[in-house]
Write a protein that holds these residues in place. Structure first.
Motif, short mmCIF file in Angstrom:
data_model
loop_
_atom_site.label_atom_id
_atom_site.label_comp_id
_atom_site.label_asym_id
_atom_site.label_seq_id
_atom_site.Cartn_x
_atom_site.Cartn_y
_atom_site.Cartn_z
N CYS A 9 0.94 -1.18 0.00
CA CYS A 9 0.10 0.00 0.04
C CYS A 9 0.78 1.35 0.08
CB CYS A 9 -0.95 0.05 1.24
SG CYS A 9 -2.36 -1.15 0.83
N ARG A 10 1.85 1.31 -0.74
CA ARG A 10 2.63 2.67 -1.36
C ARG A 10 1.79 3.43 -1.93
NH1 ARG A 10 7.84 2.04 0.43
NH2 ARG A 10 8.69 0.11 0.80
N GLU A 11 1.07 3.13 -2.82
CA GLU A 11 0.26 4.07 -3.70
C GLU A 11 -0.70 3.31 -4.48
OE1 GLU A 11 3.32 3.53 -7.61
OE2 GLU A 11 3.27 5.36 -6.38
N GLY A 12 -1.63 3.93 -5.06
CA GLY A 12 -2.57 3.39 -6.19
C GLY A 12 -3.91 4.03 -5.83
N ALA A 13 -4.70 3.70 -6.95
CA ALA A 13 -5.99 4.57 -7.09
C ALA A 13 -7.07 3.56 -6.61
CB ALA A 13 -6.38 5.07 -8.49
N VAL A 14 -7.80 4.03 -5.34
CA VAL A 14 -8.63 2.80 -4.56
C VAL A 14 -9.77 3.60 -4.14
CG1 VAL A 14 -6.73 1.13 -3.89
CG2 VAL A 14 -7.31 3.24 -2.50
N GLU A 15 -10.34 4.43 -5.06
CA GLU A 15 -11.46 5.40 -4.34
C GLU A 15 -12.59 4.59 -4.13
OE1 GLU A 15 -13.20 8.84 -3.70
OE2 GLU A 15 -11.27 8.67 -4.30
N GLY A 16 -13.07 4.64 -2.80
CA GLY A 16 -14.27 4.11 -2.25
C GLY A 16 -14.08 2.46 -2.20
N LYS A 17 -13.01 2.07 -2.28
CA LYS A 17 -12.89 0.51 -2.18
C LYS A 17 -12.17 0.27 -0.54
CE LYS A 17 -12.23 0.13 -6.91
NZ LYS A 17 -11.42 -0.21 -8.24
N LEU A 18 -12.17 -1.20 -0.27
CA LEU A 18 -11.82 -1.65 0.82
C LEU A 18 -10.34 -2.39 0.26
CD1 LEU A 18 -13.71 -3.86 3.44
CD2 LEU A 18 -11.31 -3.99 2.85
N VAL A 19 -9.48 -2.24 0.86
CA VAL A 19 -8.13 -2.30 0.30
C VAL A 19 -7.41 -3.41 1.00
CG1 VAL A 19 -5.75 -1.43 -0.60
CG2 VAL A 19 -7.84 0.12 -0.61
N LEU A 20 -6.99 -4.43 0.29
CA LEU A 20 -6.18 -5.63 1.09
C LEU A 20 -4.91 -4.98 0.99
CD1 LEU A 20 -7.07 -8.10 2.28
CD2 LEU A 20 -6.57 -9.42 0.14
N CYS A 21 -4.00 -4.95 2.29
CA CYS A 21 -2.52 -4.56 2.10
C CYS A 21 -1.72 -5.57 2.84
CB CYS A 21 -2.58 -3.16 2.97
SG CYS A 21 -3.34 -1.93 2.29
N ASP A 22 -0.61 -5.96 2.20
CA ASP A 22 0.30 -6.92 3.12
C ASP A 22 1.20 -5.99 4.14
OD1 ASP A 22 -0.32 -9.22 1.60
OD2 ASP A 22 1.14 -8.43 0.13
N ARG A 23 1.38 -6.51 5.13
CA ARG A 23 2.04 -6.00 6.29
C ARG A 23 3.84 -6.30 5.91
NH1 ARG A 23 2.03 -8.15 12.47
NH2 ARG A 23 3.35 -6.53 13.45
N GLY A 24 4.43 -5.33 6.18
CA GLY A 24 5.85 -5.23 5.81
C GLY A 24 6.17 -4.25 4.97
N GLY A 25 7.42 -4.21 4.28
CA GLY A 25 7.84 -3.30 3.27
C GLY A 25 8.34 -1.90 3.75
N ASP A 26 8.82 -2.22 4.97
CA ASP A 26 9.33 -0.93 5.92
C ASP A 26 8.27 0.12 5.78
OD1 ASP A 26 11.72 -2.12 6.22
OD2 ASP A 26 12.67 -1.40 4.33
N ILE A 27 7.04 -0.33 5.83
CA ILE A 27 5.81 0.77 5.95
C ILE A 27 5.04 0.40 7.35
CG2 ILE A 27 3.95 1.92 5.23
CD1 ILE A 27 5.01 1.25 2.43
N ILE B 107 -7.93 -3.82 5.11
CA ILE B 107 -7.55 -5.11 5.67
C ILE B 107 -6.17 -5.34 5.59
CG2 ILE B 107 -7.99 -7.55 5.85
CD1 ILE B 107 -10.71 -7.23 4.38
N LEU B 108 -5.56 -5.18 6.80
CA LEU B 108 -4.19 -5.54 7.13
C LEU B 108 -3.78 -6.83 7.32
CD1 LEU B 108 -1.15 -4.21 7.28
CD2 LEU B 108 -1.72 -3.94 9.42
N MET B 109 -3.17 -7.65 6.33
CA MET B 109 -2.77 -9.13 6.27
C MET B 109 -1.41 -9.26 6.79
SD MET B 109 -4.29 -10.14 2.92
CE MET B 109 -3.11 -9.28 1.91
N ASN B 110 -1.02 -10.18 7.69
CA ASN B 110 0.22 -10.54 8.20
C ASN B 110 1.19 -11.23 7.29
OD1 ASN B 110 0.12 -9.79 10.88
ND2 ASN B 110 -0.45 -11.77 11.75
N ALA B 111 2.33 -10.92 7.51
CA ALA B 111 3.27 -12.00 6.67
C ALA B 111 3.53 -13.16 7.35
CB ALA B 111 4.69 -11.25 6.76
N GLU B 112 3.89 -14.30 6.72
CA GLU B 112 4.07 -15.67 7.07
C GLU B 112 4.75 -15.71 8.60
OE1 GLU B 112 5.67 -20.00 5.94
OE2 GLU B 112 5.99 -18.37 4.73
N THR B 113 5.62 -14.72 8.76
CA THR B 113 6.44 -14.93 10.06
C THR B 113 5.68 -14.53 11.16
OG1 THR B 113 7.60 -12.82 9.53
CG2 THR B 113 9.02 -14.64 9.04
N ASP B 114 4.59 -13.52 10.81
CA ASP B 114 3.72 -13.02 11.80
C ASP B 114 2.55 -13.95 12.22
OD1 ASP B 114 5.09 -10.56 12.53
OD2 ASP B 114 4.40 -10.10 10.44
N GLY B 115 2.25 -15.08 11.42
CA GLY B 115 1.21 -15.74 11.83
C GLY B 115 0.05 -15.49 12.29
#
Length: 694
Positions: free
Chosen positions: A368-386, A404-412
């Protein structure tokens, strides 16, 4: 050579720590820098090292501003700002080195820990009354209700600290506040990051009725020691935690007369004579001050923890039985539990278009660094130094309706309840693949977030959080770390209840009475919901009731630690840096790691090994304890004697324990676990065993 000062190009200056330990105990070596025609040379001068002495530090065009700090308690040394050329010459001194940067590592918590106002440990320890808990962190919000002083007495007469806020901002609760952040001289120690206020209120926050976070977690908030006094030492800015500032804060806390020091800061594993927290905390422990440090936020990987010194209580992070539930509901009616502290009442539960931020194929877009997501529910991966909240800021700025923020595998399964900036939920890694599969299976994927508020009775109580750093210790593998897991600081209550106990005795009481099971009677779980190992839990989860009255303790004196340091193979100078004494290890009987009177065992097993331990009776005068052995797989454990009898309080009794590898033993992992348990009719004292096989 004749001295001559000339103008030349100024080199960039760096901070360096100079430790004069190991030279003389009576005087401190002072480095005087003078500039020659074409080079630098050092002149060593002996004298008193005290801030404000004009002849302490001289330099061309510099003077006292080149001297950053002098340390009177934690080091026989000082911090100075040097150029690279000067630094190269200083590095020839074994005790001189550049500084390092360190990392910053509720209403229901007391109840979860079994602390009740009208009975038990909280009442018996008088809620920490009279104890001074110094917190080294990012400062404090002085007007926070957790730091009100209603009903509190003045601080003890031994308190010598001061307040760098307006006089009205400090009180009988917040008794002191100082700013040690380099470059911020004269500024009040205000917390602009929030971590310091959080840790301070968790440790000593006063009773605050009708507390809540955005309408959630409603109740009476309190720290673990609500009647303890609190001085704050700001040693971190929002950008940095500098080693020289941390040492200055430690030095001041010791001088001011604190009883307990809390540090939620650390850096990578290094040998103890290079570890400023280890060095400074040793000086504190020598004066009877208990030091508690966070195990760090670099989990779930092994050998990732800082603050490994055996004189420090190293505390791992665990969850409570409370969650702020925010399930994600898909268009196919599947629901996945998640968490969020921000739960807007007016947010509709209707389905929204669901998109995955990484679907566009751009590098790092899934974070979720950038993107056009007007009015939507956005699925974001956890991590990426953000950061987690920062992702929500990005989604909101792009017009997104929710996240919706989703865990990386290491976060289980380890999720966190954050104060998000938009409707959001944080889900486990195990649910991530199911949601992505749904998106891929539907031409018009839809989802909603349902906010269900605070839920008490979570099945994952006492679980290890994914970020909690793990052992084994890199600096001293023969000491099992972390020591304990807990959602808060408990040592202040024991200090109040047992002011005559040493830091090691308090530490032993906490460790040997800990729980190995959660509130449901199941093993403590890790982020994968698998039984957590000792490198995650240490001795287990703190049990406040039992720790208050442990029966027996393993005690350690300062000199025992010095013999242990010699046993690590450190040089006399290296041991001297830590102990601030002139040490000759060849004249001492060194103690191996396993020979230190520690409450746990960490054994590297090839040939048989035997260690001794001494227990001190702090319970009933007449008592008898019998050994119960739960041997690690593939190991025979022998304890002699098997019964310890005591006839008076403070009497000591020694036992030996042998570890023998069983030739036919089955080893499916490089480590095995067990414990020794001393049991009387009223108490038990448990020591975990971690064995690694050569």
């Amino acid at each position: 050579m004749k001295e001559e000062f000339v103008e030349e190009e100024v080199e960039e200056e760096r901070d360096v720590i100079v430790n004069a330990a190991g030279t003389t105990a009576a005087a401190t070596t002072v480095v005087v820098l003078k500039k020659a025609i074409s080079d630098f040379f050092l002149v060593r001068a002996s004298g008193s090292l005290s801030l404000g002495t004009n002849r302490v530090f001289e330099a061309s065009g510099g003077g006292l501003e080149r001297l950053v700090y002098t340390y009177n308690n934690v080091l026989n040394g000082f911090a100075a700002r040097l150029t690279e050329g000067e630094l190269k010459m200083m590095e020839q001194k074994p005790a001189a080195r550049p500084e390092r940067r360190l990392q910053l590592q509720t209403t229901h918590t007391p109840d979860f820990l079994g602390l009740h106002p009208d009975m038990g440990v909280w009442k018996e320890s008088n809620f920490g009354k009279g104890v001074i808990v110094g917190v080294l962190d990012t400062g404090v919000f002085p007007g926070h209700p957790s730091f009100g002083d209603e009903g509190m007495p003045p601080p003890p007469a031994k308190w010598k600290g001061r307040c760098e806020f307006n006089a009205s901002d400090c009180n009988k609760k917040l008794i002191g506040a100082r700013n040690f952040v380099s470059g911020a001289s004269g500024q009040p120690p205000l917390d602009v990051e929030g971590n310091g206020t959080h840790t301070a209120s968790t440790a000593t926050g006063a009773f605050v009725k009708n507390a809540a976070v955005l309408g959630n977690a409603y109740g009476t908030a309190a720290g673990i020691a609500p009647w303890a006094h609190l001085p704050i030492y700001k040693v971190c800015s929002i950008e940095d935690c500098l080693e020289i500032d941390l040492l200055a804060g430690l030095d001041s806390a010791i001088e001011d007369g604190v009883d307990v020091i809390s540090i939620s800061i650390g850096f990578e594993s290094v040998e103890f004579f290079l570890d400023s927290i280890a060095i400074g905390s040793f000086a504190a422990v020598q004066k009877g001050i208990f030091v508690s440090c966070a195990a760090g936020n670099s989990g779930p990987f092994n050998s990732s923890l800082p603050n490994e010194a055996p004189w420090i209580l190293t505390v791992g992070a665990s969850s409570m039985d409370r969650s702020t539930r925010a399930p994600a509901k898909l268009g196919n009616d599947e629901e996945f539990n998640g968490e969020s502290l921000f739960q807007p009442k007016n947010f509709p539960s209707t389905l929204l278009p669901l998109v995955y931020a990484g679907a566009n194929g751009k590098a790092d877009s899934s974070f979720c660094r950038e993107g056009a997501v007007e009015g939507k529910l956005v699925l974001c991966d956890r991590g990426g130094d953000i950061g987690r909240i920062a992702k929500g800021i990005e989604v909101k700025s792009a017009g997104g309706a929710a996240m919706i923020l989703m865990n990386a595998e290491t976060d289980g399964f380890s999720t966190l309840a954050d104060v998000h900036v938009l409707p959001a939920t944080h889900i486990s890694f195990q649910d991530e693949s199911k949601i992505k599969a749904y998106i891929n299976s539907s031409s018009t994927p839809m989802a909603a977030i349902l906010f269900k508020g605070t839920v008490i009775g979570s099945a994952s109580s006492s679980a290890i959080t994914s970020f909690s750093s793990r052992g084994p210790s890199g600096a001293s593998p023969g000491i099992l770390k972390p020591d304990i897991i807990a959602p808060g600081w408990y040592s202040a209550l024991l200090k109040s209840a047992h002011p005559d106990w040493s830091p090691a005795a308090i530490k032993s009481a906490i460790m040997t009475t800990a729980d190995l099971q959660n509130l449901e009677g199941e093993p403590i779980m890790d982020e994968k919901l698998e039984p957590a190992n000792l490198f995650a839990t240490g001795a287990g989860h703190v049990n406040s009731s039992r720790a208050h009255n442990p029966g027996l303790v393993y005690d350690i004196q300062s000199n025992d630690y010095i013999l242990y340091l010699c046993g690590l193979g450190y040089t006399d100078d290296q041991v001297g840096i830590i102990s601030r004494q002139t040490i000759k290890c060849t004249n001492e009987t060194s103690v191996s790691e396993g020979g230190l009177n520690y409450p746990t065992f960490s054994v590297k097993l090839g040939t048989a090994q035997t260690f001794s331990r001494t227990l001190t009776n702090v319970g009933d005068a007449h008592s008898s304890y019998k050994a119960q052995i739960f041997a690690p797989q593939g190991v025979r454990v022998k304890v002699e004697p098997k019964i310890l009898d005591f006839t008076e309080v403070n009497k000591k009794s020694t036992y030996s324990v042998s570890f023998i590898k069983i030739a036919s033993g089955y080893h499916n992992t490089p480590y095995a676990e067990g414990f020794i348990k001393w049991v009387s009719p009223r108490h038990f004292v448990r020591s975990p065993i971690s064995v690694s096989f050569e």
